[in-house]
Design a protein around this motif. Structure first.
Motif, PDB file in Angstrom:
ATOM      1  N   LEU C  35       0.870  -1.159   0.000  1.00 54.07           N
ATOM      2  CA  LEU C  35       0.000   0.000   0.000  1.00 54.07           C
ATOM      3  C   LEU C  35       0.916   1.220   0.000  1.00 54.07           C
ATOM      4  O   LEU C  35       1.639   1.452   0.949  1.00 54.07           O
ATOM      5  CB  LEU C  35      -0.863  -0.021   1.258  1.00 54.07           C
ATOM      6  CG  LEU C  35      -2.036   0.919   1.255  1.00 54.07           C
ATOM      7  CD1 LEU C  35      -3.014   0.495   0.192  1.00 54.07           C
ATOM      8  CD2 LEU C  35      -2.701   0.899   2.606  1.00 54.07           C
ATOM      9  N   PHE C  37       1.929   4.715   0.443  1.00 52.48           N
ATOM     10  CA  PHE C  37       1.572   6.007   1.000  1.00 52.48           C
ATOM     11  C   PHE C  37       2.330   7.156   0.346  1.00 52.48           C
ATOM     12  O   PHE C  37       1.983   8.315   0.522  1.00 52.48           O
ATOM     13  CB  PHE C  37       1.833   6.022   2.513  1.00 52.48           C
ATOM     14  CG  PHE C  37       0.680   5.521   3.305  1.00 52.48           C
ATOM     15  CD1 PHE C  37      -0.237   6.409   3.839  1.00 52.48           C
ATOM     16  CD2 PHE C  37       0.478   4.173   3.485  1.00 52.48           C
ATOM     17  CE1 PHE C  37      -1.320   5.956   4.538  1.00 52.48           C
ATOM     18  CE2 PHE C  37      -0.605   3.707   4.187  1.00 52.48           C
ATOM     19  CZ  PHE C  37      -1.515   4.596   4.720  1.00 52.48           C
ATOM     20  N   VAL C 103       5.420   5.385   4.117  1.00 51.57           N
ATOM     21  CA  VAL C 103       4.921   6.392   5.061  1.00 51.57           C
ATOM     22  C   VAL C 103       6.026   7.410   5.357  1.00 51.57           C
ATOM     23  O   VAL C 103       5.817   8.623   5.293  1.00 51.57           O
ATOM     24  CB  VAL C 103       4.434   5.734   6.371  1.00 51.57           C
ATOM     25  CG1 VAL C 103       4.223   6.785   7.454  1.00 51.57           C
ATOM     26  CG2 VAL C 103       3.138   4.974   6.136  1.00 51.57           C
ATOM     27  N   LEU C 107       6.057  11.465   4.477  1.00 53.78           N
ATOM     28  CA  LEU C 107       6.287  12.539   5.449  1.00 53.78           C
ATOM     29  C   LEU C 107       7.465  13.420   5.035  1.00 53.78           C
ATOM     30  O   LEU C 107       7.370  14.645   4.988  1.00 53.78           O
ATOM     31  CB  LEU C 107       6.558  11.953   6.839  1.00 53.78           C
ATOM     32  CG  LEU C 107       5.392  11.242   7.525  1.00 53.78           C
ATOM     33  CD1 LEU C 107       5.852  10.607   8.830  1.00 53.78           C
ATOM     34  CD2 LEU C 107       4.251  12.222   7.789  1.00 53.78           C
ATOM     35  N   ILE C 228      -6.095   9.989   0.098  1.00 53.94           N
ATOM     36  CA  ILE C 228      -7.049   9.299   0.965  1.00 53.94           C
ATOM     37  C   ILE C 228      -8.262   8.836   0.162  1.00 53.94           C
ATOM     38  O   ILE C 228      -8.710   7.688   0.281  1.00 53.94           O
ATOM     39  CB  ILE C 228      -7.458  10.224   2.127  1.00 53.94           C
ATOM     40  CG1 ILE C 228      -6.243  10.389   3.050  1.00 53.94           C
ATOM     41  CG2 ILE C 228      -8.635   9.639   2.896  1.00 53.94           C
ATOM     42  CD1 ILE C 228      -6.521  11.118   4.314  1.00 53.94           C
ATOM     43  N   PHE C 231      -7.284   5.955  -2.001  1.00 52.11           N
ATOM     44  CA  PHE C 231      -7.277   4.704  -1.233  1.00 52.11           C
ATOM     45  C   PHE C 231      -8.678   4.122  -1.172  1.00 52.11           C
ATOM     46  O   PHE C 231      -8.895   2.932  -1.398  1.00 52.11           O
ATOM     47  CB  PHE C 231      -6.802   4.967   0.199  1.00 52.11           C
ATOM     48  CG  PHE C 231      -5.313   4.959   0.370  1.00 52.11           C
ATOM     49  CD1 PHE C 231      -4.509   4.168  -0.434  1.00 52.11           C
ATOM     50  CD2 PHE C 231      -4.713   5.723   1.349  1.00 52.11           C
ATOM     51  CE1 PHE C 231      -3.139   4.157  -0.266  1.00 52.11           C
ATOM     52  CE2 PHE C 231      -3.342   5.720   1.516  1.00 52.11           C
ATOM     53  CZ  PHE C 231      -2.558   4.944   0.711  1.00 52.11           C
ATOM     54  N   ILE C 232      -9.617   5.000  -0.835  1.00 54.34           N
ATOM     55  CA  ILE C 232     -10.998   4.535  -0.698  1.00 54.34           C
ATOM     56  C   ILE C 232     -11.491   3.973  -2.022  1.00 54.34           C
ATOM     57  O   ILE C 232     -12.093   2.896  -2.083  1.00 54.34           O
ATOM     58  CB  ILE C 232     -11.884   5.703  -0.195  1.00 54.34           C
ATOM     59  CG1 ILE C 232     -11.480   6.075   1.230  1.00 54.34           C
ATOM     60  CG2 ILE C 232     -13.356   5.344  -0.274  1.00 54.34           C
ATOM     61  CD1 ILE C 232     -12.215   7.266   1.810  1.00 54.34           C
ATOM     62  N   VAL C 235      -9.964   0.538  -2.674  1.00 56.82           N
ATOM     63  CA  VAL C 235     -10.557  -0.548  -1.888  1.00 56.82           C
ATOM     64  C   VAL C 235     -11.967  -0.858  -2.389  1.00 56.82           C
ATOM     65  O   VAL C 235     -12.346  -2.021  -2.534  1.00 56.82           O
ATOM     66  CB  VAL C 235     -10.574  -0.182  -0.392  1.00 56.82           C
ATOM     67  CG1 VAL C 235     -11.306  -1.240   0.414  1.00 56.82           C
ATOM     68  CG2 VAL C 235      -9.165  -0.024   0.124  1.00 56.82           C
ATOM     69  N   ASP C 268     -18.149  13.806   1.808  1.00 62.99           N
ATOM     70  CA  ASP C 268     -17.087  12.975   2.372  1.00 62.99           C
ATOM     71  C   ASP C 268     -17.654  11.869   3.261  1.00 62.99           C
ATOM     72  O   ASP C 268     -17.180  10.731   3.255  1.00 62.99           O
ATOM     73  CB  ASP C 268     -16.108  13.836   3.170  1.00 62.99           C
ATOM     74  CG  ASP C 268     -15.375  14.825   2.277  1.00 62.99           C
ATOM     75  OD1 ASP C 268     -15.638  14.806   1.060  1.00 62.99           O
ATOM     76  OD2 ASP C 268     -14.567  15.609   2.795  1.00 62.99           O
ATOM     77  N   PHE C 269     -18.720  12.202   4.008  1.00 62.01           N
ATOM     78  CA  PHE C 269     -19.333  11.191   4.872  1.00 62.01           C
ATOM     79  C   PHE C 269     -19.964  10.077   4.046  1.00 62.01           C
ATOM     80  O   PHE C 269     -19.843   8.900   4.364  1.00 62.01           O
ATOM     81  CB  PHE C 269     -20.406  11.812   5.757  1.00 62.01           C
ATOM     82  CG  PHE C 269     -19.846  12.663   6.832  1.00 62.01           C
ATOM     83  CD1 PHE C 269     -19.192  12.086   7.908  1.00 62.01           C
ATOM     84  CD2 PHE C 269     -19.935  14.031   6.773  1.00 62.01           C
ATOM     85  CE1 PHE C 269     -18.648  12.868   8.893  1.00 62.01           C
ATOM     86  CE2 PHE C 269     -19.398  14.823   7.748  1.00 62.01           C
ATOM     87  CZ  PHE C 269     -18.749  14.248   8.816  1.00 62.01           C
ATOM     88  N   VAL C 272     -17.322   7.721   2.906  1.00 59.54           N
ATOM     89  CA  VAL C 272     -16.872   6.823   3.978  1.00 59.54           C
ATOM     90  C   VAL C 272     -17.926   5.754   4.249  1.00 59.54           C
ATOM     91  O   VAL C 272     -17.622   4.571   4.416  1.00 59.54           O
ATOM     92  CB  VAL C 272     -16.571   7.628   5.258  1.00 59.54           C
ATOM     93  CG1 VAL C 272     -16.334   6.699   6.429  1.00 59.54           C
ATOM     94  CG2 VAL C 272     -15.366   8.520   5.051  1.00 59.54           C
ATOM     95  N   LEU C 275     -17.784   3.193   1.608  1.00 64.82           N
ATOM     96  CA  LEU C 275     -16.661   2.286   1.842  1.00 64.82           C
ATOM     97  C   LEU C 275     -17.027   1.236   2.890  1.00 64.82           C
ATOM     98  O   LEU C 275     -16.794   0.039   2.697  1.00 64.82           O
ATOM     99  CB  LEU C 275     -15.439   3.076   2.301  1.00 64.82           C
ATOM    100  CG  LEU C 275     -14.244   2.227   2.746  1.00 64.82           C
ATOM    101  CD1 LEU C 275     -13.614   1.527   1.558  1.00 64.82           C
ATOM    102  CD2 LEU C 275     -13.209   3.040   3.465  1.00 64.82           C
ATOM    103  N   ALA C 276     -17.619   1.699   3.991  1.00 69.11           N
ATOM    104  CA  ALA C 276     -17.982   0.772   5.056  1.00 69.11           C
ATOM    105  C   ALA C 276     -18.968  -0.275   4.537  1.00 69.11           C
ATOM    106  O   ALA C 276     -18.806  -1.474   4.774  1.00 69.11           O
ATOM    107  CB  ALA C 276     -18.574   1.540   6.236  1.00 69.11           C
TER     108      ALA C 276
END
Lengths: 362, 245, 291
Positions: C35, C37, C103, C107, C228, C231-232, C235, C268-269, C272, C275-276
């Motif tokens: 994955l 990052f 990661v 950064l 982000i 990523f969603i 998946v 955005d919600f 998410v 995704l869930a």
């Protein structure tokens, strides 16, 4: 030499030494220890106490993440959420609900417990990278919520300042920093004790065994889901607790606390300290905080600003140095700081095999 | 007797930290079919995977081809295979989302692949060359898996349970193809079907509990009911998919 | 009606951005189990490189725009390939460490971008047509949406053709399904690792230049915030599935736009939530192969 080692590894001696260390840390605000370059001033000054207290909170938070990542082997990318619930939850209950400190703490704790249980129950239905993604997504939802500032609760980009109306006087003001320092030391000790206790408990053994080999745990007839959830929730509420202390110490919560970057920072800390080592998480948290603080001072120092661009630009970015350091640790120092320490101290002794936890269970 | 093509000395292998093969030592002769035998789960497949470096392994594995000896245990899998070792895995492992032709094309190691040879052995594959491998029957997949190995000119073939789960008529087809291949190249064969072993094998190695417990000519082992019962846990005459004496 | 069309096309434009990031993520994860990052940093560096070129060659002409897109692709590809060769490869088959290294790279590279280009957004402009709008069934659609959609379609097409008709493409498709069997056929699958990183980096670099034109600015955080959602998307689409990433990118972005407009900024919600739901109902994603 070996006798010294076996003496040091006796549990009573270990706890005794830890007690002495804690007692020493407790009297630090009375002392005038000054390490130039590490501390901004002698240890009785508020600036240094603030930094020390802050590093202990980061260490506690790293410990709570150690439970989830190091012990249970769950790669959560949303741990910052529970910390933020602590900081924002306490801030909101104090400012908008007008609760006294103690009830506000209880309400916030319950909120953290509830969210951790709900998110954990959902996300643990998937494993591996998918688990990481779901936890990341929920934390992201939290981040959006904070930014959107519903009902002007969170303060949005401005952040949320601590409303001191219901906070006892001995936690308010620069002169009271030593009380906050003791509070943070207390939080660290509490989190460390809970973490140790959990790792030694049957559930702790089961979840560690699950990390090593889930199939074999299932064969013994244990459903790993519930112990994983338990670990996730304990890690989560500990983070909530640390978040509350953070609000009291820093007097404000900002949306940075709930960002994905903050969780990544925790991951960096735990890996720097050494994955799987309790002491590693503590040392990692403290070292990271000081590095971050000192590198920031270093970055704006004359020594750096006088350098040619090619050196000045990277050196003026603390995160660049930390990130690079982190990469080097992952590449060349598996086991992090604690791993090096452990290797040195038992270079001629038999390495602790983490796999033995399974044998203990069967 | 000439040098063995493959010498395995003290091979140990682990999967996910679990010891699956312990201190295995044997030779594979430079000609004929050597059967690697033993009950289910004794480590036959892991031995083959250990030789190929597909799982974590220790010990000496020496490969002798063209007068030189190469230590396989120091090489990565793709290098080992490039030395001329063909591999037919257990459960066939064809790429189900690739076509038959693509599966074969992927396996071609030289600029001069033996496409006609494979086409003659398995005419069925030619007819289905544009079909996705995942939609083939088990027998067809096995032929594709064999074809992937045989499309190259090999100096050794490692074949793992090629007849597992196949109908009797397919079993004999697969056995015939292996017999054809074995005319030119030595084979190390893992096989549960003793009929097939009897038909193909010249030598035998028996593994039990991760160790070698018997080696010798295949015929000698197969004629000894007692040894078969002891090592393989079966009656030699009644085993195998639909095999009859 | 015109609102619906506007939301739909804007959503597809945003989806195009998501896809440019998610396509590489998905291929890399599918083949290597990593994955990545640092993928957002490939995008950000591509965006800055494109901006640097555009501002030197005069931003307001098509030639300079196309050149900056191409430069973004090259810079992204080189950055990504170096990441694989220097960092990922040393940690062969150690997936957690590989993730950790990316990661760290994310950064430190973002911090480095801050140091070089500052933390404030850098405003960009492109050819004047890009800033204008086109009338589609009564809806005024910003023109850069069409460029985004076109670029994503071309990238998708390019990757599909590459996967279908080249030897590396064959190796990558086989490797996504069963990596160890590819090595057992005598193929050094690690060379394909570098190739997928380069392809993913190129797509992200293109995405960076186009994201700058979509948002109107470049900043060091531009990659991280897109990452982000990418990523969603990855998946939801099913890790390792390119067509899954394409479908999920469009789905997620369009849904996000509609929810933002009709459900009071809850885009955005809703994402998410989606995704869930997807993970709970279909843990392998829409087009994922294995659960």
């Amino acid at each position: 030499m070996t006798r010294v080692r076996s003496f040091l590894s006796q549990p009573l001696v270990k706890w005794g030494l830890a007690g002495i260390l804690v007692a020493f840390l407790a009297i630090v605000p009375m002392l005038a220890i000054d390490i130039p370059g590490v501390f901004p001033g002698p240890t009785y000054t508020p600036g240094t106490l603030q930094l020390l207290a802050f590093s202990m909170l980061i260490a506690s938070l790293a410990l709570s993440y150690h439970l989830i990542f190091g012990v249970a082997g769950l790669l959560s990318f949303g741990h910052a959420l529970y910390f933020a619930i602590g900081a924002y939850g306490l801030g909101i209950t104090l400012r908008h609900f007008g609760l006294e400190l103690l009830p506000a703490i209880v309400v916030t704790f319950v909120a953290g417990l509830f969210v951790a249980a709900a998110v954990g129950a959902l996300s643990l239905r998937v494993t591996g990278i998918s688990f990481a993604m779901v936890t990341l997504a929920f934390a992201q939802a939290g981040s959006v919520l904070v930014r959107k500032n519903p009902g002007k609760l969170t303060g949005g980009d401005e952040g949320l300042a601590l409303d001191t109306t219901h906070v006892p006087d001995f936690f308010i003001g620069v002169l009271q920093t030593k009380n906050l320092y003791w509070l943070c030391l207390g939080v660290l000790v509490l989190v460390f004790l809970v973490t140790s206790w959990f790792e030694r408990s049957r559930a702790g053994h089961v979840v560690a065994a699950t990390r090593e080999n889930e199939l074999r745990v299932r064969v013994i007839g244990i459903r790993p889901y519930f112990v994983k959830l338990l670990t996730f929730v304990i890690g989560g509420v500990l983070a909530t607790l640390v978040g509350m202390a953070y609000l009291l110490l820093q007097s404000s919560a900002t949306q940075k606390l709930v960002s994905a970057d903050f969780t990544l920072t925790l991951l960096v800390i735990v890996v720097l300290g050494g994955v799987g080592y309790r002491w590693g998480a503590v040392i990692g948290g403290i070292v990271y905080t000081f590095l971050d603080q000192r590198l920031t001072a270093f970055a704006s120092s004359d020594a750096v600003s006088g350098l040619p661009d090619i050196l000045r630009v990277p050196l003026s970015q603390p995160l660049f140095i930390l990130g690079t350091l982190f990469i080097l640790v992952v590449l060349f120092l598996p086991g992090g700081i604690a791993g090096v320490g452990a290797r040195l101290s038992r270079s001629r002794m038999r390495a602790d095999e983490p796999r033995t936890v399974l044998e203990e269970l069967t | 007797m000439s040098d063995p093509i493959l010498s395995v000395r003290g091979l140990s292998a682990r999967i996910a930290g679990q010891q699956v093969v312990e201190d295995v030592t044997f030779d594979v002769p430079a000609t004929g079919v050597t059967a690697l035998l033993g009950r289910n789960g004794v480590g036959k497949t892991s031995t083959i995977k250990g030789v190929l470096g597909l799982i974590e392994r220790r010990g000496e594995v020496t490969f002798r081809a063209g007068g030189s000896a190469v230590r396989l245990d120091r090489l990565r899998t793709h290098r080992i295979v490039q030395l001329g070792i063909g591999y037919v895995p257990e459960d066939r492992e064809v790429f189900s989302k690739l076509t038959v032709a693509e599966n074969l094309r992927l396996a071609e190691r030289s600029s001069d692949p033996r496409r006609e040879f494979v086409a003659e052995l398995f005419p069925d594959l030619v007819a289905r060359s544009n079909q996705l491998a995942g939609t083939l029957s088990g027998g067809q997949q096995q032929m594709l898996s064999l074809g992937r190995a045989l499309i190259n000119t090999n100096t050794l073939l490692l074949v793992d349970e090629p007849t597992k789960g196949l109908a009797p008529i397919i079993v004999s087809e697969v056995a015939a193809a292996l017999a054809e291949a074995a005319k030119t190249v030595p084979v190390l064969l893992v096989e549960q079907n003793l009929q097939v072993v009897r038909q193909l094998a010249t030598d035998s190695i028996v593994i039990e509990g991760g160790r070698v417990v018997h080696t010798g000519p295949a015929a000698q082992l197969l004629d000894d009911e007692d040894m078969i019962r002891r090592f393989l846990g079966v009656h030699g005459e009644t085993t195998g998919a639909g095999a009859t004496a | 009606m015109s609102t619906v069309i506007l939301l739909l096309i804007t959503g597809l434009g945003l989806g195009a951005l998501y896809f440019l990031v998610a396509s590489g993520l998905s291929l890399i994860y599918g083949l290597m189990g990593v994955l990545n990052f640092a993928h957002g940093s490939f995008l950000t560096l591509g965006a800055f490189a494109g901006w640097e070129l555009a501002r030197r060659t005069g931003a307001d002409n098509w030639l300079s725009f196309v050149a900056s897109v191409l430069l973004g692709a090259v810079v992204g590809a080189v950055f990504a390939a170096l990441t694989e060769l220097l960092l990922i490869r040393r940690l062969y088959e150690r997936h957690i460490e590989q993730v950790l290294v990316t990661v760290g790279l994310a950064l430190s590279s973002v911090a480095l971008f801050d140091g070089i280009w500052g933390t404030d957004p850098v405003y960009v402009s492109g050819p004047s047509w890009m800033g204008g709008t086109t009338d589609v069934f009564g809806a005024s659609i910003p023109n850069n949406r069409f460029v985004l959609i076109l670029a994503a379609v071309l990238v998708l097409l390019g990757i599909v053709l590459f996967l279908k008709y080249t030897r590396f493409g064959l190796i990558i498709r086989a490797g996504v399904e069963n990596r160890s069997m590819v090595t057992a056929l005598g193929i050094d699958v690690r060379r394909a690792f570098t190739v997928v990183f380069a392809i993913g980096g190129a797509a992200a670099g293109i995405g960076g230049v186009l994201a700058a034109s979509y948002y109107g600015y470049v900043s060091s955080s531009i990659g991280g915030s897109l990452l982000i959602f990418a990523f969603i998307v990855t998946v939801i689409g099913g890790l390792g599935s390119l067509s899954g990433a394409a479908i999920a990118a469009a789905l997620v972005a369009v849904l996000q736009q509609f929810a933002n407009f009709y459900l009071g900024g809850t885009g955005d919600f809703v994402v998410v939530l989606l995704l869930a739901v997807v993970l709970l109902v279909r843990p392998s994603g829409l087009l994922g192969s294995k659960a």
